[in-house]
Write a protein that holds these residues in place. Structure first.
Motif, PDB file in Angstrom:
ATOM      1  N   GLU D  66       0.870  -1.180   0.000  1.00  0.00           N
ATOM      2  CA  GLU D  66       0.000   0.000   0.000  1.00  0.00           C
ATOM      3  C   GLU D  66       0.892   1.210   0.000  1.00  0.00           C
ATOM      4  OE1 GLU D  66      -2.645  -0.210   3.327  1.00  0.00           O
ATOM      5  OE2 GLU D  66      -3.389  -2.179   2.653  1.00  0.00           O
ATOM      6  N   LYS D  67       0.477   2.212  -0.774  1.00  0.00           N
ATOM      7  CA  LYS D  67       1.298   3.425  -0.814  1.00  0.00           C
ATOM      8  C   LYS D  67       0.400   4.642  -0.828  1.00  0.00           C
ATOM      9  CE  LYS D  67       1.802   2.265  -5.672  1.00  0.00           C
ATOM     10  NZ  LYS D  67       2.701   1.816  -6.708  1.00  0.00           N
ATOM     11  N   GLU D  68       0.970   5.719  -0.387  1.00  0.00           N
ATOM     12  CA  GLU D  68       0.238   6.977  -0.420  1.00  0.00           C
ATOM     13  C   GLU D  68       1.104   8.008  -1.080  1.00  0.00           C
ATOM     14  OE1 GLU D  68      -1.416   8.338   3.320  1.00  0.00           O
ATOM     15  OE2 GLU D  68      -2.005   6.247   3.714  1.00  0.00           O
ATOM     16  N   LYS D  69       0.445   8.983  -1.669  1.00  0.00           N
ATOM     17  CA  LYS D  69       1.209  10.011  -2.345  1.00  0.00           C
ATOM     18  C   LYS D  69       1.498  11.135  -1.363  1.00  0.00           C
ATOM     19  CE  LYS D  69       1.727  11.156  -7.032  1.00  0.00           C
ATOM     20  NZ  LYS D  69       1.159  11.189  -8.363  1.00  0.00           N
ATOM     21  N   VAL D  70       2.751  11.374  -1.127  1.00  0.00           N
ATOM     22  CA  VAL D  70       3.146  12.455  -0.222  1.00  0.00           C
ATOM     23  C   VAL D  70       4.135  13.329  -0.985  1.00  0.00           C
ATOM     24  CG1 VAL D  70       4.267  13.037   1.948  1.00  0.00           C
ATOM     25  CG2 VAL D  70       2.863  10.974   1.780  1.00  0.00           C
ATOM     26  N   ASP D  71       3.782  14.568  -1.169  1.00  0.00           N
ATOM     27  CA  ASP D  71       4.671  15.517  -1.855  1.00  0.00           C
ATOM     28  C   ASP D  71       5.106  15.003  -3.228  1.00  0.00           C
ATOM     29  OD1 ASP D  71       4.444  17.199   0.189  1.00  0.00           O
ATOM     30  OD2 ASP D  71       6.356  16.695   1.144  1.00  0.00           O
ATOM     31  N   LYS D  72       4.157  14.554  -3.997  1.00  0.00           N
ATOM     32  CA  LYS D  72       4.398  14.075  -5.359  1.00  0.00           C
ATOM     33  C   LYS D  72       5.277  12.834  -5.411  1.00  0.00           C
ATOM     34  CE  LYS D  72       4.101  18.665  -7.312  1.00  0.00           C
ATOM     35  NZ  LYS D  72       4.914  19.809  -7.716  1.00  0.00           N
ATOM     36  N   LYS D  73       5.578  12.297  -4.265  1.00  0.00           N
ATOM     37  CA  LYS D  73       6.389  11.073  -4.247  1.00  0.00           C
ATOM     38  C   LYS D  73       5.559   9.958  -3.640  1.00  0.00           C
ATOM     39  CE  LYS D  73      11.273  11.351  -3.617  1.00  0.00           C
ATOM     40  NZ  LYS D  73      12.281  11.544  -2.567  1.00  0.00           N
ATOM     41  N   GLN D  74       5.807   8.746  -4.141  1.00  0.00           N
ATOM     42  CA  GLN D  74       5.082   7.611  -3.559  1.00  0.00           C
ATOM     43  C   GLN D  74       5.697   7.278  -2.223  1.00  0.00           C
ATOM     44  OE1 GLN D  74       2.425   6.431  -4.586  1.00  0.00           O
ATOM     45  NE2 GLN D  74       2.273   6.765  -6.789  1.00  0.00           N
ATOM     46  N   PHE D  75       4.852   7.108  -1.232  1.00  0.00           N
ATOM     47  CA  PHE D  75       5.346   6.759   0.091  1.00  0.00           C
ATOM     48  C   PHE D  75       4.785   5.400   0.478  1.00  0.00           C
ATOM     49  CE2 PHE D  75       5.361   6.781   4.691  1.00  0.00           C
ATOM     50  CZ  PHE D  75       6.644   7.228   4.952  1.00  0.00           C
ATOM     51  N   LEU D  76       5.683   4.488   0.763  1.00  0.00           N
ATOM     52  CA  LEU D  76       5.273   3.117   1.063  1.00  0.00           C
ATOM     53  C   LEU D  76       4.761   3.042   2.490  1.00  0.00           C
ATOM     54  CD1 LEU D  76       5.388   0.254  -0.203  1.00  0.00           C
ATOM     55  CD2 LEU D  76       7.563  -0.023   0.942  1.00  0.00           C
ATOM     56  N   THR D  77       3.516   2.638   2.636  1.00  0.00           N
ATOM     57  CA  THR D  77       2.982   2.530   3.999  1.00  0.00           C
ATOM     58  C   THR D  77       2.916   1.090   4.474  1.00  0.00           C
ATOM     59  OG1 THR D  77       0.777   2.522   3.051  1.00  0.00           O
ATOM     60  CG2 THR D  77       1.609   4.620   3.868  1.00  0.00           C
ATOM     61  N   LYS D  78       2.782   0.204   3.537  1.00  0.00           N
ATOM     62  CA  LYS D  78       2.634  -1.183   3.980  1.00  0.00           C
ATOM     63  C   LYS D  78       3.272  -2.091   2.937  1.00  0.00           C
ATOM     64  CE  LYS D  78      -0.832  -3.929   6.282  1.00  0.00           C
ATOM     65  NZ  LYS D  78      -2.249  -4.225   6.408  1.00  0.00           N
ATOM     66  N   TYR D  79       4.023  -3.033   3.399  1.00  0.00           N
ATOM     67  CA  TYR D  79       4.652  -3.987   2.484  1.00  0.00           C
ATOM     68  C   TYR D  79       4.625  -5.353   3.159  1.00  0.00           C
ATOM     69  CZ  TYR D  79       7.874  -5.543  -1.139  1.00  0.00           C
ATOM     70  OH  TYR D  79       8.442  -6.170  -2.210  1.00  0.00           O
ATOM     71  N   PRO D 125       2.518   4.573   9.171  1.00  0.00           N
ATOM     72  CA  PRO D 125       1.581   5.552   8.639  1.00  0.00           C
ATOM     73  C   PRO D 125       2.295   6.539   7.716  1.00  0.00           C
ATOM     74  CG  PRO D 125       2.155   6.095  10.884  1.00  0.00           C
ATOM     75  CD  PRO D 125       2.872   4.832  10.568  1.00  0.00           C
ATOM     76  N   ALA D 126       1.547   7.115   6.813  1.00  0.00           N
ATOM     77  CA  ALA D 126       2.128   8.108   5.915  1.00  0.00           C
ATOM     78  C   ALA D 126       2.321   9.405   6.667  1.00  0.00           C
ATOM     79  CB  ALA D 126       1.210   8.326   4.738  1.00  0.00           C
ATOM     80  N   PRO D 127       3.401  10.106   6.393  1.00  0.00           N
ATOM     81  CA  PRO D 127       3.615  11.393   7.068  1.00  0.00           C
ATOM     82  C   PRO D 127       2.624  12.434   6.555  1.00  0.00           C
ATOM     83  CG  PRO D 127       5.296  11.008   5.424  1.00  0.00           C
ATOM     84  CD  PRO D 127       4.459   9.782   5.458  1.00  0.00           C
TER      85      PRO D 127
END
Lengths: 153, 349, 364, 157
Positions: D66-79, D125-127
């Motif tokens: 699972e990933k979330e978009k943070v500041d135009k970058k993909q941020f990995l939240t769960k792997y 969690p995503a920042p």
């Protein structure tokens, strides 16, 4: 890679004998289902070909047809040959069994019957399912086979 | 050291007569004590042999074997027995319940009976019988009936095949076994085991009767159902033969009984051919019972060595070998022994 | 006296059916009247699974067929894809394939040898071969990272180059190999009891062998010189010098003996391959997404059990339209029913063991 | 001569009886696996760009991310790797362009329950905003250390 296919003149002789034969550019042969048994007996027993070893027997399910594929090898000459037979009838696919010619065809035909549902005729008590349970419905390798379950279910 | 066990026995007897127990009862008590101590001896030895077998087999197979339970894994068999005791005894459908449950219990009876006549050392025999060898051979074949009954009652085809094999094997190998011993008996002219041992004071019978020893050894391997004659168990063919359906302690009893039988055959071998408790080369300072065990364990080791080296033979080959090779050979041995004895006497050495 | 035959279910759970395989034996006493083999207890439908995966993703499934010789299973499949796409594999990759393939063959034959000893009753032979196989597997682990299911081959080459530590280790193993084979020969092959059990048992005549499409040591035991590495050399086998051991009588003993001889030959092949291996690329230029042109191809390699073939149909998409594996174990088993008739139960085990099947491959 | 093979066999087993043993006392002694060994997975979260190539390369759909978009970058939240389905073929590691996903040569991944086998490599969690991102490095690192120490994070249950 070296070439192990049957020489062109011998192919020509085959073509004359079986007019329904269709030779593809990679020298695979497409045989009409009616000619299958005579054709196979000919290339097995005629010492010019001596295709005595049935390596592989399988089938494929296409949109408009089933296709049987036979791979033959000659132990004496070293030729290889791929024979294909098209079965147009998708509802009730039937093809003569090769068991009387090659014992090795038996299990392979049973496998194809089991997984693809092509019925092999002309051999008593043949074919029966080999892998799946006798009560299993359907033939898994057919493209229309749908199975529900698995770990996502 | 030499008389340690005899000393214990006589002091026990003295203790009882001191209590005012009449002589007849005292004899009975002593017999019971002896038999119980033999039973304990068999069980402890069987447990030890299970460990030894696993260890020897592992060493021969470049493995370590059991090393985890106890020092050097010595308590492994106890752990196994503990595990097996805790297991459920599964009763399959359609078994003959009484026979099925009785067989593992009875399986220790023949070994126990046999040990009564085996001299473990000088004057160390529970029952000194005149017809010791005869009794021994008669009782030794009893266990086959138990195997067969176990296989029959299990209602399993593998068990049945195993049971039938066991009977066939016993019938064909009992004969050469007895015929092989006949050579020894001819030389000694007695059936008393103590006297047979004493007769080997000058020379062991393995040297005068090598063929008989070989026949006895082969037939003995067959009698104990061990490789290369382990057709009764035949684990790659008929799973575990008569024991297939047994679980838990039932199986463990059969398992231990196999080792008890191995001990018997080795003990017999020792007594008949290896001079029993007699010390070789005048090494008298080692007690006689220790010599007996030493010789017995050498034989047991050879049994194990053979087992972990050879493949198994087929049932028809087994029969053929028994009847076509061993029986004629043992008969020939008797003939040669007889002729030899005659010549020996004629020369009048 | 009225007697009757009875049926015995040998398997699917049985110590010496080499997996979940069942033979229904019709027995007269201990003699087999009729044998009906029933495979299918390990059928996972790999051919169907492959249709839902990309060409590369099929590779891990192939070495779950004959898991004792995973490299060779990879090879057959990969070769079919390459044939379909017309890819020329770099020479170094071909040599690496030969090396790991032959090591895999040794590992497989060791199991066949040992398990056959176990079937006959000599369990020590079983542990000896497994002990030595560990050293063989060590080499393969060094190369591929796995001990059994390697997934090391890729379309157009192999996944990784041979590590530097591989060469000395392989040479040491090759130096030990003849000694290992001698040990098996001394312990099993030379044993008279073993010979009594296996000689003249389950004889396959060359004619029947060919008729029943048998291959590999099972066919060569009957004296038929059919080894793809010689008959239709693929990869770089035409540059390597080796012999094909043949049997004379076609009995269980010949089939067994040939495997030990083949191990020795494999050692020779690897030795030569190690000497000849050139420097260079290990991967041909292959597009990232493998999309073979529409068509079909059938390629064969000589696996440890026999001729292993792969029939591949492409419809131009990244996933194969149809994959069929010609598994030697499966086809070799087709003759089992006829072979067992008239022999004892113990011989059935001996015959089955001599064919050397792997149920993962039989049932696919 | 008949019997020669029998004696030879006895010689061989006798020789092995006193020979060097080839097994080790396993739980106490361990054989080091080779560097390429396909053991426990290790994910370097710093390098991971959450592109999802590994999940795509997997033939058996083992990898869940699972990933979330943070500041135009993909941020990995769960792997999460569902190791119970893993073939250990290495296609995921091979597909990783950033060298983030790797095999270690750690062998033991056995668990008492099938569900515990699941390997959770990243769970965070995503920042909220960009400047908070460095703070979030710590939990990721502990996960990595845990994995390397040979204890599977069993939060999944």
């Amino acid at each position: 890679m070296a070439d192990y296919s049957i020489p062109a003149d011998l192919m020509e002789a085959l073509k004359n004998k079986f007019p329904g034969l269709e030779i593809q550019e990679n020298r695979d042969v497409i045989v009409p289902a009616a000619d299958l048994i005579p054709f196979m007996s000919e290339i097995k027993d005629n010492q010019d070909y001596a295709m005595d070893f049935l390596t592989n027997l399988t089938g494929a399910d296409y949109k408009d047809r089933f296709e049987m594929v036979y791979n033959l090898v000659s132990m004496t000459h070293g030729y290889t040959l791929m024979v294909k037979v098209r079965i147009e009838d998708k509802e009730k696919p039937e093809i003569p069994s090769l068991c009387p010619i090659w014992g090795g065809a038996n299990w392979q035909e049973r496998e194809i019957y089991d997984l693809m549902g092509i019925v092999f005729t002309g051999y008593t008590g043949h074919p029966t399912r080999i892998f799946l349970d006798d009560n299993f419905q359907g033939h898994p390798l057919r493209k229309d086979f749908q199975w529900q379950g698995g770990r996502e279910a | 050291m030499e008389n340690i066990f005899i000393g214990i026995a006589s002091s026990l007897r003295g203790f009882f007569s001191g209590l005012g127990v009449p002589d007849l009862y005292n004899d009975i008590i002593m017999l019971v004590v002896k038999l119980v101590s033999i039973l304990v001896f068999i069980l402890v030895n069987a447990l030890w042999l299970v460990y030894m077998e696993r260890r020897v087999c592992a060493f021969m197979q470049s493995r370590l074997g059991p090393i985890h339970v106890g020092p050097k894994g010595l308590l492994q068999s106890f752990a196994d027995i503990g595990k097996l005791l805790g297991k459920e005894i599964i009763l399959p459908k359609g078994i003959d319940l009484v026979v099925f449950l009785l067989m593992p219990v009875l399986i220790f009876v023949p070994p126990l009976l046999i040990y009564a006549v085996i001299p473990f050392g000088k004057d160390m025999v529970a029952v000194d019988m005149n017809i010791g060898v005869f009794y021994l051979l008669a009782v030794a074949s009893l266990s086959t009936i138990l195997f067969w009954a176990a296989g029959w009652s299990s209602n399993n085809k593998y068990s049945l095949i195993g049971g039938m094999r066991s009977v066939a094997q016993m019938v064909s190998y009992e004969l050469p076994l007895i015929l092989a011993l006949l050579g020894v008996i001819m030389l000694t002219g007695t059936l008393n085991i103590n006297q047979i041992v004493n007769a080997q004071n000058g020379i062991w019978f393995i040297l005068t009767q090598p063929i008989a020893f070989l026949i006895y050894f082969i037939a003995g391997v067959a009698e104990t159902n061990r490789t290369p004659f382990c057709l009764v168990e035949g684990e790659s063919e008929i799973i575990a033969g008569p024991y297939t359906e047994y679980s838990g302690m039932g199986f463990a009893m059969f398992f231990l009984a196999e080792y008890a039988n191995v001990m018997i055959i080795s003990a017999m071998c020792t007594v008949m051919f290896l001079g029993g408790w007699l010390a070789p080369f005048g090494l008298d300072f080692i007690p006689s019972w220790l010599w007996f065990f030493l010789k017995m364990y050498v034989m047991i080791f050879i049994f194990m060595w053979v087992r972990w080296t050879y493949p198994r033979i087929r049932v028809d080959q087994l029969m053929g070998f028994g009847w076509k090779v061993l029986v004629p050979l043992s008969l020939a041995n008797i003939f040669v022994t007889g002729v030899g004895m005659y010549i020996y006497r004629a020369i009048g050495w | 006296m009225k007697t009757q035959t009875y049926s015995l279910n040998l398997g699917p759970q049985h110590p010496s059916t080499h997996g979940v395989f069942r033979i229904i034996l019709e027995l007269d006493g201990e003699t087999v009247v009729k044998a009906t083999p029933v495979p299918g207890y390990l059928h996972r439908g790999i051919e169907k699974l492959a249709e839902a995966r990309t060409y590369t993703q099929v590779i891990p499934y192939t070495d779950r067929m004959d898991y004792l010789a995973g490299m060779l299973m990879n090879w057959g499949y990969v070769q079919a894809v390459e044939k379909l796409m017309g890819i020329e594999v770099p020479e170094r990759a071909e040599y690496i394939r030969v090396i790991v393939g032959e090591l895999s063959r040794i590992a497989s034959h060791m199991i066949a040898t040992g398990a056959y000893g176990g079937d006959i009753g000599a369990l020590t032979a079983f542990t000896y071969t497994f002990r030595d196989r560990e050293y063989c597997i060590d080499l393969l682990e060094m190369v591929s990272g796995s001990r059994m299911t390697f997934s090391y081959f890729r379309v157009g080459g192999v996944a990784d180059d041979l590590p530097g530590e591989f060469y000395p280790a392989a040479r040491k193993f090759l130096a030990d190999l003849p000694g290992m084979c001698d040990e098996y020969d001394g312990l099993i092959t030379g044993n008279e009891i073993f010979q009594a059990r296996t000689k003249h048992v389950g004889v396959i005549t060359p004619e029947m062998g060919i008729n029943y499409s048998l291959s590999g040591p099972t066919l060569r035991g009957s004296g038929v010189n059919y080894d793809l590495r010689k008959v239709r050399p693929y990869s770089v086998y035409d540059r390597l010098n080796f012999e094909v051991p043949l049997g004379k009588n076609g009995d269980c003993f010949d089939r067994f003996r040939i495997r030990i001889e083949e191990m020795r030959q494999c050692g020779k092949i690897i030795q030569q391959a190690l000497d000849q291996i050139p420097e260079g690329s290990i991967q041909a230029k292959v597009p990232k997404v493998i999309k073979p042109p529409v068509g079909d191809a059938y390629a064969e390699v000589e696996s440890s059990k026999g001729v292993y073939g792969c029939y591949l149909v492409s419809d131009g998409s990244p996933k194969p339209y149809r994959v069929h594996f010609r598994r030697p174990s499966f086809i070799n088993l087709g003759y089992l029913a006829k072979l067992c008739e008239g022999w004892k139960i113990a011989d059935v085990i001996a015959i089955l063991g001599s064919i050397d099947i792997v149920l993962g491959e039989v049932d696919c | 001569m008949f019997g020669q093979g029998l004696i030879k066999g006895l010689q061989i087993t006798w020789g092995r009886l006193l020979d060097k043993k080839h097994t080790v006392k396993y739980p106490y002694e361990k054989i080091e696996m080779f560097p390429r060994f396909h053991g426990r997975f290790e994910l370097d979260v710093e390098k991971c760009i959450a592109c999802g190539l590994c999940a795509n390369a997997c033939p058996n759909k083992v990898i869940e991310m699972e990933k979330e978009k943070v500041d135009k970058k993909q941020f990995l939240t769960k792997y999460v790797m569902r190791i119970e389905y893993c073939l250990f073929c290495g296609l995921c590691v091979e597909s990783c362009n950033k060298d983030a996903l790797k095999f270690t040569n750690v062998l033991d991944m056995n668990q008492y329950r099938r569900s515990w086998v699941r390997l959770s490599l990243v769970d965070r969690p995503a920042p909220e905003a960009a400047e908070e991102a460095p703070k979030e490095e710590t939990p990721a690192k502990t996960v990595k250390v845990e994995a390397a120490a040979g204890q599977a994070p069993v939060k999944e249950g």
